[in-house]
Design a protein around this motif. Structure first.
Motif, PDB file in Angstrom:
ATOM      1  N   ASP A 168      36.450 -30.254  13.375  1.00 14.36           N
ATOM      2  CA  ASP A 168      37.134 -29.385  12.424  1.00 14.36           C
ATOM      3  C   ASP A 168      38.077 -30.156  11.513  1.00 14.36           C
ATOM      4  O   ASP A 168      39.072 -29.623  11.038  1.00 14.36           O
ATOM      5  CB  ASP A 168      37.927 -28.311  13.180  1.00 14.36           C
ATOM      6  CG  ASP A 168      37.001 -27.389  13.951  1.00 14.36           C
ATOM      7  OD1 ASP A 168      35.854 -27.227  13.530  1.00 14.36           O
ATOM      8  OD2 ASP A 168      37.442 -26.832  14.965  1.00 14.36           O
ATOM      9  N   ALA A 169      37.737 -31.421  11.279  1.00 10.46           N
ATOM     10  CA  ALA A 169      38.646 -32.256  10.486  1.00 10.46           C
ATOM     11  C   ALA A 169      38.979 -31.612   9.146  1.00 10.46           C
ATOM     12  O   ALA A 169      40.103 -31.696   8.666  1.00 10.46           O
ATOM     13  CB  ALA A 169      38.024 -33.634  10.274  1.00 10.46           C
ATOM     14  N   ARG A 170      38.010 -30.951   8.569  1.00 11.31           N
ATOM     15  CA  ARG A 170      38.226 -30.367   7.248  1.00 11.31           C
ATOM     16  C   ARG A 170      39.181 -29.184   7.270  1.00 11.31           C
ATOM     17  O   ARG A 170      39.618 -28.720   6.221  1.00 11.31           O
ATOM     18  CB  ARG A 170      36.881 -29.961   6.639  1.00 11.31           C
ATOM     19  CG  ARG A 170      36.153 -31.136   6.030  1.00 11.31           C
ATOM     20  CD  ARG A 170      34.653 -30.974   6.048  1.00 11.31           C
ATOM     21  NE  ARG A 170      34.003 -32.267   5.832  1.00 11.31           N
ATOM     22  CZ  ARG A 170      33.786 -33.135   6.816  1.00 11.31           C
ATOM     23  NH1 ARG A 170      34.153 -32.865   8.044  1.00 11.31           N
ATOM     24  NH2 ARG A 170      33.212 -34.290   6.551  1.00 11.31           N
ATOM     25  N   LEU A 171      39.467 -28.713   8.447  1.00 11.69           N
ATOM     26  CA  LEU A 171      40.414 -27.588   8.535  1.00 11.69           C
ATOM     27  C   LEU A 171      41.855 -28.073   8.582  1.00 11.69           C
ATOM     28  O   LEU A 171      42.787 -27.277   8.560  1.00 11.69           O
ATOM     29  CB  LEU A 171      40.123 -26.740   9.782  1.00 11.69           C
ATOM     30  CG  LEU A 171      38.710 -26.159   9.865  1.00 11.69           C
ATOM     31  CD1 LEU A 171      38.600 -25.207  11.042  1.00 11.69           C
ATOM     32  CD2 LEU A 171      38.361 -25.432   8.578  1.00 11.69           C
ATOM     33  N   VAL A 172      42.022 -29.374   8.665  1.00 10.30           N
ATOM     34  CA  VAL A 172      43.384 -29.902   8.678  1.00 10.30           C
ATOM     35  C   VAL A 172      43.938 -29.834   7.264  1.00 10.30           C
ATOM     36  O   VAL A 172      43.385 -30.427   6.344  1.00 10.30           O
ATOM     37  CB  VAL A 172      43.401 -31.355   9.188  1.00 10.30           C
ATOM     38  CG1 VAL A 172      44.817 -31.922   9.096  1.00 10.30           C
ATOM     39  CG2 VAL A 172      42.906 -31.409  10.617  1.00 10.30           C
ATOM     40  N   SER A 173      44.991 -29.108   7.108  1.00 16.06           N
ATOM     41  CA  SER A 173      45.530 -28.931   5.761  1.00 16.06           C
ATOM     42  C   SER A 173      46.376 -30.119   5.358  1.00 16.06           C
ATOM     43  O   SER A 173      46.863 -30.893   6.190  1.00 16.06           O
ATOM     44  CB  SER A 173      46.366 -27.655   5.696  1.00 16.06           C
ATOM     45  OG  SER A 173      47.561 -27.840   6.428  1.00 16.06           O
ATOM     46  N   ILE A 174      46.545 -30.249   4.113  1.00 13.16           N
ATOM     47  CA  ILE A 174      47.381 -31.307   3.565  1.00 13.16           C
ATOM     48  C   ILE A 174      48.820 -31.129   4.058  1.00 13.16           C
ATOM     49  O   ILE A 174      49.565 -32.082   4.214  1.00 13.16           O
ATOM     50  CB  ILE A 174      47.272 -31.281   2.025  1.00 13.16           C
ATOM     51  CG1 ILE A 174      47.659 -32.627   1.434  1.00 13.16           C
ATOM     52  CG2 ILE A 174      48.081 -30.164   1.431  1.00 13.16           C
ATOM     53  CD1 ILE A 174      47.245 -32.764  -0.013  1.00 13.16           C
ATOM     54  N   ASP A 175      49.194 -29.918   4.317  1.00 16.68           N
ATOM     55  CA  ASP A 175      50.562 -29.653   4.781  1.00 16.68           C
ATOM     56  C   ASP A 175      50.771 -30.134   6.212  1.00 16.68           C
ATOM     57  O   ASP A 175      51.837 -30.633   6.558  1.00 16.68           O
ATOM     58  CB  ASP A 175      50.863 -28.161   4.674  1.00 16.68           C
ATOM     59  CG  ASP A 175      50.693 -27.676   3.252  1.00 16.68           C
ATOM     60  OD1 ASP A 175      51.437 -28.150   2.392  1.00 16.68           O
ATOM     61  OD2 ASP A 175      49.786 -26.863   3.015  1.00 16.68           O
ATOM     62  N   VAL A 176      49.754 -30.001   7.010  1.00 13.30           N
ATOM     63  CA  VAL A 176      49.844 -30.536   8.365  1.00 13.30           C
ATOM     64  C   VAL A 176      49.935 -32.061   8.315  1.00 13.30           C
ATOM     65  O   VAL A 176      50.750 -32.676   9.003  1.00 13.30           O
ATOM     66  CB  VAL A 176      48.630 -30.084   9.210  1.00 13.30           C
ATOM     67  CG1 VAL A 176      48.518 -30.904  10.484  1.00 13.30           C
ATOM     68  CG2 VAL A 176      48.753 -28.597   9.532  1.00 13.30           C
ATOM     69  N   LEU A 177      49.138 -32.647   7.470  1.00  9.86           N
ATOM     70  CA  LEU A 177      49.216 -34.104   7.313  1.00  9.86           C
ATOM     71  C   LEU A 177      50.610 -34.508   6.850  1.00  9.86           C
ATOM     72  O   LEU A 177      51.185 -35.484   7.322  1.00  9.86           O
ATOM     73  CB  LEU A 177      48.172 -34.586   6.309  1.00  9.86           C
ATOM     74  CG  LEU A 177      46.718 -34.443   6.743  1.00  9.86           C
ATOM     75  CD1 LEU A 177      45.783 -34.812   5.599  1.00  9.86           C
ATOM     76  CD2 LEU A 177      46.435 -35.307   7.961  1.00  9.86           C
ATOM     77  N   HIS A 178      51.127 -33.750   5.945  1.00 10.75           N
ATOM     78  CA  HIS A 178      52.462 -34.048   5.433  1.00 10.75           C
ATOM     79  C   HIS A 178      53.495 -34.017   6.562  1.00 10.75           C
ATOM     80  O   HIS A 178      54.326 -34.911   6.692  1.00 10.75           O
ATOM     81  CB  HIS A 178      52.821 -33.038   4.341  1.00 10.75           C
ATOM     82  CG  HIS A 178      54.175 -33.263   3.747  1.00 10.75           C
ATOM     83  ND1 HIS A 178      55.113 -32.276   3.666  1.00 10.75           N
ATOM     84  CD2 HIS A 178      54.734 -34.372   3.221  1.00 10.75           C
ATOM     85  CE1 HIS A 178      56.213 -32.778   3.100  1.00 10.75           C
ATOM     86  NE2 HIS A 178      56.008 -34.035   2.811  1.00 10.75           N
ATOM     87  N   LEU A 179      53.404 -33.016   7.375  1.00  7.58           N
ATOM     88  CA  LEU A 179      54.340 -32.915   8.503  1.00  7.58           C
ATOM     89  C   LEU A 179      54.186 -34.102   9.449  1.00  7.58           C
ATOM     90  O   LEU A 179      55.161 -34.702   9.879  1.00  7.58           O
ATOM     91  CB  LEU A 179      54.067 -31.627   9.284  1.00  7.58           C
ATOM     92  CG  LEU A 179      54.773 -30.383   8.776  1.00  7.58           C
ATOM     93  CD1 LEU A 179      54.262 -29.166   9.510  1.00  7.58           C
ATOM     94  CD2 LEU A 179      56.275 -30.532   8.934  1.00  7.58           C
ATOM     95  N   VAL A 180      52.965 -34.412   9.759  1.00 12.45           N
ATOM     96  CA  VAL A 180      52.706 -35.488  10.717  1.00 12.45           C
ATOM     97  C   VAL A 180      53.265 -36.813  10.205  1.00 12.45           C
ATOM     98  O   VAL A 180      53.957 -37.532  10.921  1.00 12.45           O
ATOM     99  CB  VAL A 180      51.185 -35.602  10.972  1.00 12.45           C
ATOM    100  CG1 VAL A 180      50.855 -36.907  11.674  1.00 12.45           C
ATOM    101  CG2 VAL A 180      50.698 -34.408  11.785  1.00 12.45           C
ATOM    102  N   PHE A 181      53.009 -37.105   8.955  1.00 14.43           N
ATOM    103  CA  PHE A 181      53.418 -38.408   8.430  1.00 14.43           C
ATOM    104  C   PHE A 181      54.883 -38.433   8.021  1.00 14.43           C
ATOM    105  O   PHE A 181      55.488 -39.496   7.938  1.00 14.43           O
ATOM    106  CB  PHE A 181      52.501 -38.821   7.280  1.00 14.43           C
ATOM    107  CG  PHE A 181      51.172 -39.305   7.770  1.00 14.43           C
ATOM    108  CD1 PHE A 181      50.987 -40.633   8.093  1.00 14.43           C
ATOM    109  CD2 PHE A 181      50.120 -38.419   7.967  1.00 14.43           C
ATOM    110  CE1 PHE A 181      49.775 -41.085   8.586  1.00 14.43           C
ATOM    111  CE2 PHE A 181      48.903 -38.856   8.465  1.00 14.43           C
ATOM    112  CZ  PHE A 181      48.732 -40.186   8.779  1.00 14.43           C
TER     113      PHE A 181
END
Length: 444
Positions: free
Chosen positions: A121-134
Motif C-alpha cells: 500500500d505504498a501509494r496510500l502513504v500521503s505526503i503529509d505522513v512523509l512530512h511528519l516522519v521526516f
DNA sequence: AGCACA
C-alpha cells in the motif's frame, strides 16, 4: 564472442576479473575500509559498497587484473581470512569487468533524500505522513513524490546534509509507524539514499509536492477541483475540499474531552486560532480553525482515526469544514478564540508556531537512533513497541494517552510533552499527568 | 554467504 557470460553465476572459480565481489561485509562498510582491504595487493581504482538487498556486499576494482588475482590467490591459501572490522569477508572474482556508476548517488551525502516507499500500500502513504516522519529530524523544506519503476518514491529536502544524514541513518530500512497510517494499510518500508538534487522545484502545493518554506505557494488546481488525485491517492478518503477549519467528531467518548484537551492535541500541528464545540445527535463535535489549509491538512492526516485516550477512547474523525473563519461570540468552556488577547483565557502560552512541535522531535529522532536502531542486522525492521517511543511522539499527541481527563484544564498545555511521553495505562485511573516522566522508557 | 545502477 560471448562465451564468458554463459558461465553459471555461482561457482567456485569465476573467470578472473579486476573487479572482485565481496560478501558478508559488516553493515555500512565504508569505501575507505574496502580500499584498505585491497591496497596491499594493488591500486584500488573504484569501489562500490552497500550492494545487494542486505547491503552487505561490495565490489573492489583494481587497476590491473594481476592485482585482483594476487588478492584472490592470497586469501585462497591464507589461514587468515579477509576481514573488515573483524568480520570475515568472502571474496571472488566478479562476473563484471568493471564497476559502473560508483559515486553518483547513494554514497555522496546531500541535503535531499531519495525515499522509496515499499509495500503493498505504498501509494496510500500521503505526503503529509512523509512530512511528519521526516520532520522528526529537522525542518523539511520540500517534498515531491512520484512513481518510478522502483515504485512509489519521494524526494525529501532538508536544510543540510547533516540533517538529511541523521534522517537517513535512522529511517532507512524501517517501516512507517503503523499509527501514522490507516489501520487497513499494509506496512510500508522506507528505503533511503541520497539524491543528487540540492533544491527541489515545487511550483504548487499539491497531493504530490509540497514546499513547506512557502505556505503561500498556490495550491495546484488539480488539488482543488474535486477530480483530483489527492483523494484518489488516499484510498477511501472522501472527496471534500480542503479547508483551514477541521470538523472533529469524537466517537466512544468515555472520558471528558475538554476545550483544552482539543487545543493541546491540535496545537501540535500549528497554531490553533479558534475552537468551537457543540453536540450533534448526542455526540460531541468540534470545529478547529487553523490559519491555513496546509496546517489543517497535516493535522487531519495525522490525527484522523486516532484516539485521544488509549484503549480506543475518544476516537477522532476529521473532515474539512466548509467554514473558513469561525465566529466565536464569547470565550467559554465550549468555544474559544485564541487569536484575541483575553485575560480570562486558560492557555498561559501563545499557541506554538506551526513547525515548533515538529522540530522538537529531533530529540525523539535521536532517541530512536540509540534504541530502535541498535539491531540493524535483523532483516525485518522492528516497530517501536509503542508509537510514542518513536520519532512521532511529539507530533502525535493522540497517542499520548491516559492522562487524567479530569485534570484541571489550566494545567494541561504546559505539560503536553510529558503527557505525550507517557506509557499506556489501560487499567484504572491514570495518575496525574504532571507526575509523568518526560521520556517514557523504551522497552522490548 | 553468491553480483549493483541508469
Amino acid at each position: 564472442m560471448a562465451s564468458v557470460s554463459s558461465q553459471p553465476q555461482f561457482r567456485y572459480t569465476q573467470p578472473p576479473s579486476k573487479v572482485l565481489h565481496l560478501r558478508n561485509l559488516p553493515w555500512e562498510c565504508t569505501e575507505e575500509e574496502l580500499i584498505e582491504l585491497g591496497k596491499p595487493f594493488g591500486k584500488v581504482v573504484n569501489t562500490k559498497c552497500n550492494v545487494g538487498a542486505n547491503r552487505n556486499q561490495a565490489f573492489i576494482e583494481f587497476a590491473d587484473l594481476n592485482q585482483a588475482i594476487a588478492m584472490i590467490s592470497y586469501y585462497a591459501s591464507s589461514s587468515e581470512p579477509a576481514q573488515v572490522r573483524g568480520k570475515t569477508v568472502y571474496l571472488q572474482y566478479s562476473n563484471r569487468q568493471e564497476i559502473v556508476n560508483n559515486k553518483t548517488t547513494a554514497d555522496i551525502a546531500g541535503n535531499v533524500l531519495l525515499v522509496t516507499i515499499e509495500g503493498q500500500d505504498a501509494r496510500l502513504v500521503s505526503i503529509d505522513v512523509l512530512h511528519l516522519v521526516f520532520s522528526a529530524f529537522g525542518f523539511v523544506h520540500k517534498i515531491t513524490t512520484f512513481e518510478k519503476t522502483a515504485g512509489f518514491q519521494a524526494l525529501v529536502q532538508f536544510s543540510d546534509s547533516e540533517t538529511a544524514t541523521s534522517a537517513k541513518n535512522a529511517l532507512d530500512g524501517r517501516i512507517i509507524p503503523r499509527y501514522l497510517l490507516s489501520d487497513n494499510v499494509a506496512p510500508c518500508t522506507l528505503k533511503i539514499t541520497y539524491s543528487a538534487h540540492t533544491d527541489l522545484s515545487v511550483k504548487f502545493q499539491s497531493h504530490r509536492s509540497r514546499d513547506y518554506t512557502n505556505p503561500y505557494l498556490p495550491v495546484a488546481p488539480s488539488a482543488i477541483d474535486g477530480s483530483n488525485q489527492f483523494s484518489l491517492g488516499l484510498d477511501g478518503k472522501k472527496l471534500e475540499p480542503e479547508s483551514n477549519v477541521l470538523l472533529a467528531s469524537i466517537e466512544n467518548m468515555q472520558y471528558a474531552v475538554t476545550l483544552d484537551v482539543l487545543h493541546m492535541v491540535f496545537s501540535a500541528f500549528g497554531p490553533v486560532q479558534k475552537i468551537a464545540m457543540f453536540d450533534k445527535n448526542g455526540a460531541l463535535q468540534a470545529l478547529i480553525q487553523y490559519p491555513d489549509v496546509q496546517t489543517a491538512i497535516v493535522s487531519k492526516e495525522a490525527l484522523e482515526g486516532h484516539c485521544i485516550y488509549d484503549g480506543g477512547f475518544c476516537k477522532l474523525h476529521l473532515s474539512y469544514s466548509r467554514h473558513t473563519d469561525l465566529s466565536i461570540k464569547l470565550n467559554n468552556d465550549r468555544s474559544r478564540d485564541y487569536t484575541i488577547a483575553n485575560p480570562a483565557m486558560v492557555n498561559p502560552q501563545p499557541p506554538a508556531l506551526g513547525q515548533q512541535p515538529i522540530q522538537t522531535m529531533g530529540q525523539a529522532g535521536h532517541q530512536y537512533n540509540v534504541t530502535q536502531y541498535a539491531a540493524p542486522g535483523l532483516g525485518q525492521p522492528m516497530m517501536p513497541p509503542q508509537p510514542s517511543a518513536g520519532w512521532g511522539a511529539s507530533a502525535i499527541p493522540v497517542q499520548m494517552t491516559n492522562h487524567n481527563p479530569y485534570v484541571p484544564p489550566a494545567s494541561m498545555p504546559q505539560m503536553s510533552h510529558g503527557m505525550m511521553q507517557m506509557p499506556p495505562g489501560q487499567s484504572g485511573v491514570p495518575p496525574p499527568a504532571s507526575t509523568m516522566p518526560y521520556f517514557r522508557p523504551n522497552h522490548m
